[in-house]
Design a protein around this motif. Structure first.
Motif, short mmCIF file in Angstrom:
data_model
loop_
_atom_site.label_atom_id
_atom_site.label_comp_id
_atom_site.label_asym_id
_atom_site.label_seq_id
_atom_site.Cartn_x
_atom_site.Cartn_y
_atom_site.Cartn_z
N ARG A 1 0.67 -0.93 -0.09
CA ARG A 1 0.23 -0.02 -0.17
C ARG A 1 0.87 1.11 -0.01
N MET A 2 1.85 1.44 0.93
CA MET A 2 2.74 2.50 0.91
C MET A 2 3.49 2.59 -0.38
N LYS A 3 4.17 1.54 -0.83
CA LYS A 3 5.00 1.87 -1.83
C LYS A 3 3.97 2.38 -3.07
N ARG A 4 2.81 1.62 -3.25
CA ARG A 4 2.01 2.17 -4.28
C ARG A 4 1.96 3.70 -4.40
N PRO B 1 7.03 9.60 -7.07
CA PRO B 1 7.76 10.73 -7.28
C PRO B 1 8.88 10.12 -7.97
N PHE B 2 8.91 8.96 -8.20
CA PHE B 2 10.47 8.30 -8.73
C PHE B 2 9.99 7.54 -9.91
N SER B 3 8.82 7.89 -10.70
CA SER B 3 8.40 7.19 -11.78
C SER B 3 9.27 7.62 -13.00
N ASN B 4 9.19 6.87 -13.94
CA ASN B 4 10.29 7.20 -15.14
C ASN B 4 9.95 8.49 -15.78
N ASP B 5 8.69 8.80 -15.86
CA ASP B 5 8.14 10.32 -16.36
C ASP B 5 8.69 11.37 -15.43
N VAL B 6 8.43 11.21 -13.95
CA VAL B 6 8.86 12.28 -13.45
C VAL B 6 10.31 12.47 -13.30
N LEU B 7 11.23 11.48 -13.22
CA LEU B 7 12.70 11.62 -13.41
C LEU B 7 13.45 12.11 -14.62
N CYS C 1 15.20 -0.68 -3.81
CA CYS C 1 15.47 0.86 -3.40
C CYS C 1 14.33 1.70 -4.36
N LEU C 2 13.60 2.60 -4.04
CA LEU C 2 12.65 3.39 -4.71
C LEU C 2 13.38 4.63 -5.64
N GLY C 3 14.57 4.91 -5.00
CA GLY C 3 15.45 6.04 -5.60
C GLY C 3 16.66 5.34 -6.51
N SER C 4 16.54 4.15 -6.90
CA SER C 4 17.54 3.50 -7.83
C SER C 4 17.97 4.27 -8.96
N ARG C 5 16.80 4.83 -9.72
CA ARG C 5 16.89 5.45 -10.94
C ARG C 5 17.53 6.92 -10.98
N LEU C 6 17.17 7.58 -9.47
CA LEU C 6 17.56 8.87 -9.64
C LEU C 6 19.01 8.60 -9.14
N ALA C 7 19.38 7.67 -8.29
CA ALA C 7 20.91 7.54 -7.94
C ALA C 7 21.75 7.40 -9.24
#
Length: 386
Positions: free
Chosen positions: A89-92, A97-103, A336-342
């Protein structure tokens, strides 16, 4: 694995290699600890533990040294110490904010931040490059979260204190200050709606996945820590390897090395999240060893990333390594949620080095923080030359 000072350098990698070869799932009971745990060092065993959310729970804490009171306060309210269905539920919500479109829209800003930091480091070199590199993840994550610019330096400092301070009182105090900061932010945003990041998450109601204010506060702290500490350690480790290995630096500066490929090697090598803990909820076997219900299982990512059965010449840093399924972002539901940002930040750093830097020099002794959890360099006397 618990000799004083073992993680104050890189000698623990030899210890990991011994365990992988001789006792890959070993029982550890350090002096002063109330209970022991299973220590898992091989890649495939680590993956199996991370992917087993039926018999392995995160609600008992995800790191050694956590206090029962602190863990119980955030269990199933903070993503990293939650199990399904709360984790799902929380991850959904938090993944938005870390979706491909946003990043993809954030890429240009990331490049600008990295360029500004490297240009400043070249023009005004200081005694410790980390003091400049740490601006990259702090500025990026604070900008994504829409936090006031005047708060960024304070936030970066408090996040570091919360994880790295040698003083337990200072760590607890810093965490408390961060929680209060986000509590105030959420409460104020309920009144004004001025923060688009917070408003976007509070408006989410995908399949009943709305978060409480308490869950928002706990997870904002987790997002801040995940986006700040780990990337800083990766950038520092990458820089040290390049300055110590001129052939690898030449491949980066000449453009021979693909930044995306070199980024993965930097992530494999740096291992900013050294271990992850789970608690068995029922009897199971890990690497052929019987684990009883209630026993803790600690997976060593630093060991898995050097497993000889998975990586060719694992103790060699190679910016051209293509077979590189490292576990620095974890595996399974807790990836990790922020893997693409990293990855965006590290790749941008590599591209900026190629554009602005011709050489690096090491002007002193690098120092590690000595932690067996968020491990990495906390002093890096490197000078970048224009």
């Amino acid at each position: 694995m618990f000799e004083p000072g073992l993680f104050a350098g890189t000698g623990f990698y030899e210890r990991f290699a011994w365990y992988r070869a001789n006792d890959p799932v070993s029982w550890q009971h350090p002096a002063g600890e109330p209970e022991g745990f299973w220590s898992v060092t091989r890649y495939h065993d680590v993956v199996a533990v991370h992917r087993d959310t039926t018999r392995m729970s995160s609600t008992g804490g995800m790191r050694l040294g956590s206090t029962e009171r602190a863990v119980s306060a955030v269990a199933n309210k903070m993503l990293i110490v939650a199990d399904p269905p709360d984790h799902t539920r929380m991850k959904r919500v938090l993944i938005q904010p870390f979706s491909n479109d946003v990043l993809s829209r954030a890429e240009q800003y990331v490049e600008q931040v990295v360029a500004d930091v490297v240009e400043t480091a070249v023009r005004r070199p200081g005694p410790d490059l980390i003091a400049q590199l740490e601006r990259i993840p702090t500025d990026v994550i604070c900008a994504i979260m829409g936090l006031p610019r005047a708060d960024w330096e304070w936030i970066g400092r408090k996040t570091t204190d919360a994880f790295e301070s040698p003083s337990e009182v200072q760590r607890i105090t810093a965490n408390g200050e961060i929680f209060k900061y986000f509590s105030d932010l959420v409460r104020e945003n309920r009144r004004t709606g001025a923060n688009a990041f917070v408003s976007g998450l509070t408006a989410q109601d995908t399949g009943g996945a709305r978060l409480t204010d308490e869950e928002l506060v706990f997870n904002f702290s987790g997002i801040l820590a995940g986006g700040n500490e780990t990337t800083r350690f990766t950038l520092a480790a990458l820089t040290l390897q390049l300055v110590e290995q001129p052939d690898q630096l030449a491949r980066v500066l000449s453009g021979e090395a693909d930044p995306a490929v070199a980024t993965e090697e930097a992530l494999r090598w740096s291992v900013p999240g050294m271990h992850v803990m789970r608690t068995a909820t029922e009897a199971l076997r890990v690497g052929g060893v019987e684990v009883e219900p209630g026993q803790r299982v600690v997976t060593w990512i630093g060991s898995a990333n050097r497993d000889e059965e998975v990586f060719a010449e694992p103790d060699t840093f190679d910016v051209g390594r293509t077979e590189n399924r490292h576990l620095s972002f974890g595996a399974g539901r807790h990836m990790c949620l922020g893997s693409r940002l990293a990855r965006l930040e590290v790749a941008a750093y590599l591209r900026t080095l190629r554009r602005l830097v011709r050489a690096m020099t090491l002007e002193g002794e690098p120092r590690y923080n000595g932690s067996n959890f968020t491990w990495g360099l906390n002093e890096l006397p490197v000078v970048l030359h224009a």
